[in-house]
Design a protein around this motif. Structure first.
Motif, short mmCIF file in Angstrom:
data_model
loop_
_atom_site.label_atom_id
_atom_site.label_comp_id
_atom_site.label_asym_id
_atom_site.label_seq_id
_atom_site.Cartn_x
_atom_site.Cartn_y
_atom_site.Cartn_z
N THR A 1 3.17 -45.83 -7.26
CA THR A 1 2.08 -46.28 -8.12
C THR A 1 2.15 -45.61 -9.48
N LEU B 1 1.52 -33.16 -0.67
CA LEU B 1 2.47 -32.06 -0.56
C LEU B 1 3.56 -32.13 -1.62
N THR C 1 -4.56 -33.42 2.70
CA THR C 1 -4.05 -34.46 1.79
C THR C 1 -4.57 -35.82 2.28
N ALA D 1 8.65 -38.63 1.36
CA ALA D 1 8.19 -40.03 1.33
C ALA D 1 6.99 -40.10 2.25
N SER E 1 3.25 -37.75 -6.63
CA SER E 1 2.03 -37.94 -7.43
C SER E 1 0.82 -37.33 -6.74
P1 NAP Z 1 0.04 -38.20 0.81
O1 NAP Z 1 -1.02 -37.23 0.41
O2 NAP Z 1 -0.35 -39.52 1.35
O3 NAP Z 1 0.99 -38.38 -0.48
C1 NAP Z 1 2.12 -39.19 -0.39
C2 NAP Z 1 2.80 -39.22 -1.75
O4 NAP Z 1 4.03 -39.87 -1.59
C3 NAP Z 1 2.03 -39.99 -2.81
O5 NAP Z 1 2.32 -39.43 -4.07
C4 NAP Z 1 2.64 -41.39 -2.68
O6 NAP Z 1 2.42 -42.15 -3.87
C5 NAP Z 1 4.10 -41.02 -2.44
N1 NAP Z 1 4.88 -42.02 -1.69
C6 NAP Z 1 4.60 -42.51 -0.46
N2 NAP Z 1 5.56 -43.38 -0.10
C7 NAP Z 1 6.47 -43.41 -1.11
C8 NAP Z 1 7.68 -44.12 -1.33
N3 NAP Z 1 8.13 -44.98 -0.41
N4 NAP Z 1 8.37 -43.91 -2.48
C9 NAP Z 1 7.90 -43.05 -3.40
N5 NAP Z 1 6.76 -42.36 -3.26
C10 NAP Z 1 6.04 -42.54 -2.12
O7 NAP Z 1 1.01 -37.56 1.93
P2 NAP Z 1 1.28 -36.01 2.28
O8 NAP Z 1 0.24 -35.52 3.19
O9 NAP Z 1 1.59 -35.28 1.04
O10 NAP Z 1 2.60 -36.16 3.20
C11 NAP Z 1 3.90 -36.05 2.69
C12 NAP Z 1 4.86 -36.10 3.87
O11 NAP Z 1 4.60 -35.00 4.75
C13 NAP Z 1 4.72 -37.39 4.70
O12 NAP Z 1 5.97 -37.81 5.14
C14 NAP Z 1 3.88 -36.92 5.88
O13 NAP Z 1 4.11 -37.70 7.03
C15 NAP Z 1 4.39 -35.49 6.06
N6 NAP Z 1 3.41 -34.66 6.77
C16 NAP Z 1 2.19 -34.44 6.26
C17 NAP Z 1 1.29 -33.66 6.97
C18 NAP Z 1 -0.11 -33.39 6.45
O14 NAP Z 1 -0.93 -32.82 7.18
N7 NAP Z 1 -0.45 -33.75 5.23
C19 NAP Z 1 1.66 -33.08 8.19
C20 NAP Z 1 2.94 -33.33 8.68
C21 NAP Z 1 3.81 -34.13 7.96
P3 NAP Z 1 2.46 -43.77 -3.83
O15 NAP Z 1 1.63 -44.19 -2.67
O16 NAP Z 1 1.93 -44.18 -5.16
O17 NAP Z 1 3.90 -44.13 -3.66
#
Ligand code: NAP
Length: 259
Positions: A40, A19, A188, A89, A16
């Protein structure tokens, strides 16, 4: 470039926002129908509606926690036939090596190792049977260059990376590829959460915390969800069939390694 996947059907987990959303939008841009997921319902429905309207693809939205058995059952029951799987996740919280006990490790391993493995076990057989499939796991730069305060993430994602290295070679003869996509710092909510940690730890402003982190990236900026998503869409494309078991790093050059 025509990615050659128009009309295929993808499950993009945790999509939603951030990434996962970038991957969902880029696949939709390539004409792929989607099953989207997040916990959500409201945010998920909003994003699903935007993607339907913008790209004209079919989108099924399933609100569920993808890290639980019940959540995955719900998503897989609604998904039906899937050609492309993108696992994702939320990431584990930061902390110090001494903070974490068994429950903390199990939660991280459930979310960032066992959940993607369970989804692959459920969906790989039908991909192999049809002789075509694509899996991209969103992991982290921490797989190549561990981030000290993200010990839970370092540990769980290393386990998934090892599993993929072997499994990708076992399914490749059936036209199915599995690869991992490793984000460095991207703009993000997760990045905002990590920047907030820096603000608290160092007593500096959010702007200064971001400038400090941008200065560590040779590209001098954070990555965007859409450029991340378009790399993912390429890895899911017809043209990426010879890419097997790879760990593709998108970090603006921040990790100073040769390979
Ligand atoms: P984000 O912007 O916080 O988005 C997370 C998304 O995942 C939201 O849509 C959230 O929606 C959903 N989500 C979280 N937990 C969930 C669950 N248990 N079941 C289903 N949906 C779930 O995070 P992001 O930055 O895109 O990061 C994605 C992944 O990449 C994470 O594992 C993060 O650690 C990794 N990562 C990110 C970065 C970065 O710089 N952004 C760098 C390295 C690694 P709901 O909360 O409504 O479930």
């Amino acid at each position: 470039m025509d990615l050659g996947i128009k009309g295929k059907r993808a499950l993009v987990c945790a999509s939603s926002k951030g990434l996962g959303r970038g991957c969902a939008e880029a696949l939709a841009e390539a004409g792929v129908d989607l099953v989207m997921n997040a916990r959500t319902a409201e945010t998920l429905e909003e994003t699903a509606a935007h993607i339907r309207e913008t790209y004209g693809v079919q989108v099924t939205a399933v609100a569920a926690d993808i890290t639980t058995d019940e959540g995955r059952e719900k998503v897989l029951a609604a998904a039906g036939h899937i050609d492309i799987l993108v696992t994702n996740a939320g990431g584990p919280p930061p902390g110090q090596w001494i903070d974490w006990d068994r429950d903390d490790f199990m939660a991280a391993i459930d979310a960032n190792m066992l959940a993607p493995i369970a989804l692959m076990k459920a969906l790989l057989p039908s991909m192999m049977e049809q002789g075509w499939g694509r899996v991209v796991n969103i992991t982290s730069v921490s797989v190549k260059a561990p981030i000290p305060q993200l010990g839970l993430s370092n540990a769980a994602r290393a386990g998934l990376t090892g599993y993929v290295a072997g499994t990708a070679r076992q399914v490749a003869p059936h036209g199915v590829t599995i690869n991992n996509l490793l984000p460095g710092i991207h703009a993000t909510d997760r990045a905002v959460a990590l920047d907030t940690g820096v603000v608290k730890a160092q007593g500096i402003s959010m702007e200064d915390a971001q400038k400090q982190r941008e200065a560590t990236i040779p590209a001098r900026r954070y990555g965007t969800p859409m450029e991340f998503g378009r790399t993912c869409a390429f890895m899911c494309s017809e043209h990426a069939g010879f890419m097997v078991g790879q760990n593709i790093l998108l970090d603006g050059g921040a990790t100073n390694t040769v390979m």
